[in-house]
Write an enzyme that holds these catalytic residues in place. Structure first.
Site, PDB file in Angstrom:
ATOM      1  N   ASP A  29       0.680  -1.186  -0.042  1.00  0.00           N
ATOM      2  CA  ASP A  29      -0.006  -0.127  -0.060  1.00  0.00           C
ATOM      3  C   ASP A  29       0.842   1.220   0.021  1.00  0.00           C
ATOM      4  O   ASP A  29       1.973   1.169   0.790  1.00  0.00           O
ATOM      5  CB  ASP A  29      -0.807  -0.101   1.252  1.00  0.00           C
ATOM      6  N   ILE A  30       0.623   2.320  -0.805  1.00  0.00           N
ATOM      7  CA  ILE A  30       1.415   3.268  -0.993  1.00  0.00           C
ATOM      8  C   ILE A  30       1.283   4.264   0.138  1.00  0.00           C
ATOM      9  O   ILE A  30       1.933   5.218   0.266  1.00  0.00           O
ATOM     10  CB  ILE A  30       1.050   3.908  -2.446  1.00  0.00           C
ATOM     11  N   GLU A  99     -12.456   3.076  -0.812  1.00  0.00           N
ATOM     12  CA  GLU A  99     -12.228   4.267  -1.576  1.00  0.00           C
ATOM     13  C   GLU A  99     -11.772   3.786  -3.032  1.00  0.00           C
ATOM     14  O   GLU A  99     -12.047   4.604  -3.912  1.00  0.00           O
ATOM     15  CB  GLU A  99     -11.079   5.048  -0.770  1.00  0.00           C
ATOM     16  N   HIS A 104      -9.990  -5.735  -2.932  1.00  0.00           N
ATOM     17  CA  HIS A 104      -8.689  -5.682  -2.386  1.00  0.00           C
ATOM     18  C   HIS A 104      -8.817  -5.824  -0.819  1.00  0.00           C
ATOM     19  O   HIS A 104      -9.814  -5.478   0.013  1.00  0.00           O
ATOM     20  CB  HIS A 104      -7.951  -4.422  -2.466  1.00  0.00           C
ATOM     21  N   HIS A 106      -6.709  -5.838   2.832  1.00  0.00           N
ATOM     22  CA  HIS A 106      -5.741  -5.103   3.570  1.00  0.00           C
ATOM     23  C   HIS A 106      -5.046  -6.139   4.475  1.00  0.00           C
ATOM     24  O   HIS A 106      -5.899  -6.791   5.229  1.00  0.00           O
ATOM     25  CB  HIS A 106      -6.352  -3.950   4.426  1.00  0.00           C
TER      26      HIS A 106
END
Ligand code: AMP
Ligand code: ZN
Length: 142
Positions: A29-30, A99, A104, A106
């Protein structure tokens, strides 16, 4: 479709990719909660859990377990201590905090003493009868 995760899957925008197979891709994750925060993406575009085919869903948790185990080791180096826990979570719909509308999961390393990811206040059933009635309504739909 203008989907950032589809672009990541297609290598149109860069990502730190940890793993990929025919169906899934794991990236960092960025904007991580903590260093090592990973995302498991489906390669095909599915908005959320309601759209992902069941056989594919069954592949996701074993991969999450593997990644979580690896995080326990690698986070020692980047966080200077062993992480104390790992959240595995998945948001469905904007109201749930989603968002990016591409499925996805996490995987989030957590340090001791941090605030929980789910910070919402809890509600109460009106009564045990209401709770049991709701349980029964849910069971009837299984
Ligand atoms: P969610 O709120 O569950 O939809 O989570 C979306 C996640 O995607 C957030 O944690 C973002 O930090 C992450 N994210 C958004 N853009 C990128 C990107 N280009 N590369 C990696 N992670 C991203
Ligand atoms: Zn997509």
């Amino acid at each position: 479709m203008d989907c950032i995760f589809c672009k990541i899957v297609n290598n149109e925008i860069p990502s730190t990719t940890i793993f990929e197979d025919d169906n899934l891709k794991v990236i960092l994750d960025i904007n991580p909660v903590n260093k090592g925060h990973m995302l498991i993406l489906t390669k095909k575009h599915y908005n959320n859990i309601f759209d992902v085919p069941e056989p594919l869903l069954t592949n996701i948790y074993p991969l999450a377990q593997k990644m979580a185990s690896i995080l326990k080791t690698v986070t020692q180096k980047y966080n200077k201590h062993q992480i104390a826990g790992i959240n595995i979570m998945q948001n469905n719909g904007a109201a749930a905090g989603q968002e990016v509308s591409h499925f996805h999961l996490h995987i989030i390393p957590r340090h001791a003493g941090e605030v929980g990811i789910i910070k919402v206040t809890r509600t109460k059933y009106d009564s045990m009868d209401e709770m049991n009635a709701m349980g029964n309504d849910i069971k009837e739909l299984l």
